[in-house]
Design a protein around this motif. Structure first.
Motif, PDB file in Angstrom:
ATOM      1  N   GLY A   1     -10.711  -2.809   0.992  1.00 38.26           N
ATOM      2  CA  GLY A   1     -10.633  -1.383   0.728  1.00 38.26           C
ATOM      3  C   GLY A   1     -11.323  -1.005  -0.562  1.00 38.26           C
TER       4      GLY A   1
ATOM      5  N   GLN B   1     -12.926   7.150   0.130  1.00 40.22           N
ATOM      6  CA  GLN B   1     -11.961   6.096   0.405  1.00 40.22           C
ATOM      7  C   GLN B   1     -12.413   5.396   1.667  1.00 40.22           C
ATOM      8  OE1 GLN B   1      -8.387   8.600   0.639  1.00 40.22           O
ATOM      9  NE2 GLN B   1      -7.465   7.321  -0.944  1.00 40.22           N
TER      10      GLN B   1
ATOM     11  N   GLU C   1      -8.427  -7.925   5.117  1.00 44.24           N
ATOM     12  CA  GLU C   1      -8.470  -6.502   4.812  1.00 44.24           C
ATOM     13  C   GLU C   1      -9.358  -6.280   3.601  1.00 44.24           C
ATOM     14  OE1 GLU C   1      -3.774  -5.710   6.042  1.00 44.24           O
ATOM     15  OE2 GLU C   1      -4.411  -5.738   3.937  1.00 44.24           O
TER      16      GLU C   1
ATOM     17  N   THR D   1     -10.101  -3.516   8.465  1.00 43.96           N
ATOM     18  CA  THR D   1      -9.175  -4.599   8.782  1.00 43.96           C
ATOM     19  C   THR D   1      -9.709  -5.384   9.968  1.00 43.96           C
ATOM     20  OG1 THR D   1      -7.295  -3.267   8.050  1.00 43.96           O
ATOM     21  CG2 THR D   1      -6.807  -5.193   9.402  1.00 43.96           C
TER      22      THR D   1
ATOM     23  N   ASN E   1     -11.606   1.692   4.116  1.00 37.79           N
ATOM     24  CA  ASN E   1     -10.951   0.403   4.309  1.00 37.79           C
ATOM     25  C   ASN E   1     -11.277  -0.140   5.681  1.00 37.79           C
ATOM     26  OD1 ASN E   1      -8.769   1.230   6.269  1.00 37.79           O
ATOM     27  ND2 ASN E   1      -8.073   2.448   4.508  1.00 37.79           N
TER      28      ASN E   1
ATOM     29  N   THR F   1      -4.566   0.678   5.066  1.00 38.45           N
ATOM     30  CA  THR F   1      -5.240  -0.556   5.445  1.00 38.45           C
ATOM     31  C   THR F   1      -4.286  -1.476   6.201  1.00 38.45           C
ATOM     32  OG1 THR F   1      -6.429  -0.355   3.353  1.00 38.45           O
ATOM     33  CG2 THR F   1      -6.680  -2.420   4.570  1.00 38.45           C
TER      34      THR F   1
ATOM     35  N   GLN G   1     -12.007   2.731  -3.174  1.00 40.09           N
ATOM     36  CA  GLN G   1     -11.942   4.170  -3.409  1.00 40.09           C
ATOM     37  C   GLN G   1     -12.527   4.481  -4.781  1.00 40.09           C
ATOM     38  OE1 GLN G   1      -7.785   5.355  -3.202  1.00 40.09           O
ATOM     39  NE2 GLN G   1      -7.596   5.302  -5.433  1.00 40.09           N
TER      40      GLN G   1
ATOM     41  N   ASP H   1       0.853  -1.179   0.000  1.00 38.97           N
ATOM     42  CA  ASP H   1       0.000   0.000   0.000  1.00 38.97           C
ATOM     43  C   ASP H   1       0.887   1.227   0.000  1.00 38.97           C
ATOM     44  OD1 ASP H   1      -2.919  -0.686   0.185  1.00 38.97           O
ATOM     45  OD2 ASP H   1      -2.166  -1.892   1.847  1.00 38.97           O
TER      46      ASP H   1
END
Length: 858
Positions: A712, A730, A710, A734, A732, A82, A714, A59
């Motif tokens: 995510g 955005q 995880e 976890t 995310n 994330t 966007q 990331d």
């Protein structure tokens, strides 16, 4: 000393040979491409491209996106990645963990970098956010990457002149105000870069980047004290009562001064050379005023109230309760320097790279101030509220006659560290339809760390003086507005020490008749020096088929550690030197696969073995004792274990990623880690010089399993009508489950790891307007364990909490922008408890910070 000199000569000679052969230097791991794009969404596109093009799972955050939120340090910027969770300290981001593990490798432009101290890693809070071009978080491992991170690797990338097409000049001016501390401080940054064509047809570039930050801060902390089991509160019943209250207001300034330079020279197409350096200084100046009121042997009849259905005390009024006031200045300074030189040479199918670097750092602590004590007639506490309620009555706490001086505190402590490292890497492109290239390299490094002259503990008792005898050293508490806005009573109004003279520690001691010299060194038992030599070699191959690509490799590392210190002879108590010399070899395989299911849709898989070496204080044989002159039962100590082994982890990752546009993506990852030999501390009572201390010592042996997922997403919603066009999001999430053996057949979670964490960022990019609103949240997590006499080992849990930041930027022209920023907009109150919510441990509140920023780009 001779061994160190010979190693440095060998490293220097190796670099000289490379220079003669026109071999340049490279990063310790593959540098993420410098994606230079323009437009209002350039930052998101750059970060997404780094993630998509990486062979492993990575990331990224790039500079422009960091600048769109009020992130003071690199730690603040990392909180929204994330799988990354951070702690809070004085209203800023502090410790960093990747998937719950703080055992990571930290690098600057691919080279190992650290903050001097007991640990191995860089404290990302040391680095101003303006100093980095990007941050890459590697969650999977490749053989070419530096070993040392069972959790992963975080690489900070700084700007280089060849990142830009020509001259680049940018700067910013910021004013930040804290609403609790009620002060405003400035922050400045400046970068200038240019590149030229030389007479011989080559290119040369120069870049300079500097940043200065000063931030006024305040943090209020309230503790209910340790739980205590008592049989005299409720007849015929053992009741767990809070041992009192501790109420602390700390405030001051945090100052960062950092800078860097980079030189690049490309004499021809085949060769590129560079030299670069960086310096970072992070200083915290802190004044603290703390009052502690203890539970007393006696209480008002009928005042004890228990939480329903428990044996835990909810409220009570104690009589003749002892109190103490600790007033102190506590300042810390971190300094880190790194300088490096190298380049890259390409000839046909062969590319050779090399790097030589020197990193050094220091960390210093200063502590000084007066202590007081007395007794209050009545002390009432009610721990049922979010912030425990406290009151005192019957004693005038503004009367100096009710205070007696008990001591003058004085402590200093240094750490230092150094690293000399060199590496040579080569990549050969293969004429093969599947195997694209093979790479190999070696790295030599020498790391040193020490703490001499150690913790100088020179707290000295004072007797026979009341505060009225020396009224010039006390004043009414100027921070009586304790925990403002919470509507919960606190003591607030009392006398504290005037800290105007606290930083003249010797003068303060003399004013109280203390003539004894401050010891020049701590006890030899507390001193340690560690030298660590590593020699690593790797080979890896990059393969690429019609739909699949990846890499597979092997890294072999030989580590030799020499730990020097002193220990007490058990039979006589005499001191004897100790010098432990050990070595071990680790074999670390890794494989990363990426399968292109269709355009923009990737499946990834990764498997590896990784290691993390023990922290330096964990390896040290030395013993540090900290006496508590006010409450001797709280005497504490710590010691290391030179026989500790490295922590090993076996890792498996699977991911699916979908890229639907330059700034539109979604992804999900599942991961599993099995960590062997986890280092944990075991505390027990020990007697030293006739006093009992609770001494903590580290041991290997516990295994840990970390599993999680995880996700995510966007996107900018460009198809929305009217004013909604330009909105984006955005998000995310976890999930991490951890289980570490407790040594007794059971499991416990890893400390400082939330099972759930999430980020939600709302975005607006419309014309000259850019806005971000970011909410960071993490669920409850285990902070530590506390051993309480009569109660046992109690876990301390920090409740889940959220943190809201926002920024609005308006571009006046292509060169000038203005921004309004805010951090901790909810003025979050963090709370903790011992095991169960009916046993509160503490609460914290920090400033809401608001800033105005002017940015210039030429």
């Amino acid at each position: 000393m001779q061994e160190g000199t010979s190693l440095e000569k060998r490293l220097t000679s190796a670099m000289a040979v490379l220079a003669v052969c026109h071999v340049g230097a490279a990063l310790a791991q593959e540098r993420a491409p410098a994606v230079v794009v323009s437009g209002k969404r350039a930052s998101l596109a750059s970060a997404q491209e780094i993630k998509r093009d990486g062979i492993g799972i990575v990331d990224a955050v790039v500079a422009e996106d960091i600048g769109k939120l009020p992130d003071i340090s690199v730690t603040d910027a990392l909180q929204r990645v994330t799988g990354v969770q951070i702690l809070r300290d004085r209203g800023e981001g502090a410790g960093v963990a990747i998937r719950g593990l703080t055992q990571m490798e930290t690098t600057l432009n691919g080279r190992e970098v650290f903050t001097a101290g007991t640990g191995r890693n860089l404290d990302f809070a040391d680095i101003p956010a303006e100093l980095v071009a990007g941050i890459d978080v590697y969650k999977t491992s490749s053989a070419s990457q530096l070993e040392g991170g069972v959790g992963g690797t975080i690489d900070l990338r700084t700007h280089r002149p060849f990142d830009f097409s020509g001259r680049q000049i940018a700067g910013s001016v910021r004013a930040v105000r804290g609403d609790l501390v009620k002060r405003t401080q400035p922050q400045l940054s400046f970068m200038a870069s240019d590149r030229w064509t030389t007479a011989a047809g080559g290119e040369f570039g120069v870049l300079v980047n500097v940043a200065h930050q000063k931030r006024a801060w305040r943090e209020d902390q309230k503790s209910a004290g340790n739980p205590v089991a008592r049989t005299d509160v409720v007849p015929g019943q053992t009741v767990v009562v809070p041992s009192g209250t501790s109420e602390t207001t700390s405030l001051g300034d945090r100052e960062r001064n950092a800078g860097g330079f980079a030189l690049q020279w490309r004499p021809d197409r085949a060769l590129e050379l560079y030299a670069e350096g960086s310096y970072a200084e992070f200083r915290t100046v802190q004044d603290s005023q703390q009052i502690n009121v203890s539970a007393a042997p006696t209480f008002v009849a009928g005042s004890p109230v228990l939480f329903p259905g428990t044996a835990d005390l909810k409220s009570i009024t104690w009589t003749d309760a002892p109190f103490s006031v600790l007033s102190f200045a506590r300042d810390t300074t971190d300094r880190t320097r790194q300088i490096a030189a190298g380049g890259r040479w390409t000839g046909g199918a062969l590319t050779l790279t090399a790097d030589l670097s020197r990193t050094s750092g220091t960390d210093q602590l200063f502590f000084s101030g007066p202590y007081f004590a007395g007794t209050v007639a009545r002390f009432t506490q009610d721990v049922a509220t979010t912030v425990p309620a406290t009151r005192v009555a019957g004693t005038n706490l503004l009367d100096p006659a009710n205070y007696r001086y008990t001591g003058i505190g004085y402590r200093t402590r240094p750490y230092d560290g150094g690293l000399t490292a060199a590496r040579i890497d080569g990549t050969y492109r293969l004429e093969n339809p599947f195997f694209a290239s093979v790479s190999a390299g070696v790295r030599l490094a020498r790391r040193s760390a020490g703490n001499a002259p150690g913790l100088i503990y020179a707290d000295t008792g004072v007797s026979g003086l009341s505060a009225s005898d020396k009224p010039g050293y006390v004043m009414p508490n100027p921070y009586a507005d304790f925990f403002p806005g919470q509507g919960v009573p606190s003591i607030g109004t009392f006398l504290v020490g005037d800290l105007a003279t606290a930083r003249d520690a010797i003068g303060l001691r003399r004013a109280f008749g203390i003539t004894a010299a401050v010891p020049p060194s701590a006890s030899p038992l507390s001193l340690w020096a560690i030298r660590e030599d590593t020699r690593a070699a790797y080979v890896t191959t990059r393969f690429q088929g019609a739909a699949v690509d990846g890499d597979a490799g092997l890294r072999v590392v030989r580590t030799r550690e020499r730990v020097a210190g002193s220990q007490a002879v058990p039979t006589t108590g005499a001191l004897a030197p100790i010098d432990v010399d050990s070595s071990h070899t680790d074999v670390l395989p890794s494989v990363n696969l990426r399968y292109r299911l269709q355009d923009g849709f990737y499946l990834r898989g990764a498997a590896s073995k990784t290691i993390t070496r023990p922290d330096f204080n964990q390896l040290s044989p030395s013993l540090t004792l900290v006496a508590n002159t006010v409450t001797p039962s709280l005497n504490q100590g710590s010691a290391g274990n030179p026989d500790l082994q490295a922590v090993h982890s076996t890792n498996l990752d699977l991911a699916a990623e979908r890229y639907a546009g330059p700034t539109t993506s979604m992804y999900t990852t599942v991961f599993l880690k099995h960590v062997d030999g986890f280092v944990t501390n075991v505390a027990g009572p020990e007697t030293h010089d006739g006093a009992v201390y609770l001494v903590s010592r580290p041991h290997n042996g516990r295994d840990a399993r970390i599993a999680g997922a995880e996700a995510g997403y966007q996107q900018f919603f460009d198809t929305l009508p009217g004013w909604m066009r330009g909105l984006g999001v955005q998000a995310n999430y976890t999930f991490v489950h951890s289980a570490m053996s407790d040594g007794a057949g059971g499991d416990q979670p890893l400390p400082n790891l939330s099972r759930h964490s999430a980020n939600l960022v709302g975005m607006v990019e419309r014309g000259a307007l850019s806005a971000r609103v970011a909410y960071n949240w993490r669920s409850k997590f285990l902070s530590t364990y506390t051993n309480v006499v009569g109660v046992g080992a109690l876990p301390v849990y920090l409740r889940g909490y959220g943190w809201l930041d926002a920024s609005v930027t308006y571009r006046l022209s292509d060169r000038v922008s203005l921004a309004l920023e805010g951090t901790n907009l909810l003025r979050t109150v963090r709370t903790a408890y011992y095991g169960v919510p009916t046993r509160p441990q503490g609460a914290w509140i920090n400033d809401r910070q608001v800033g105005l920023v002017a940015m210039l780009r030429l």
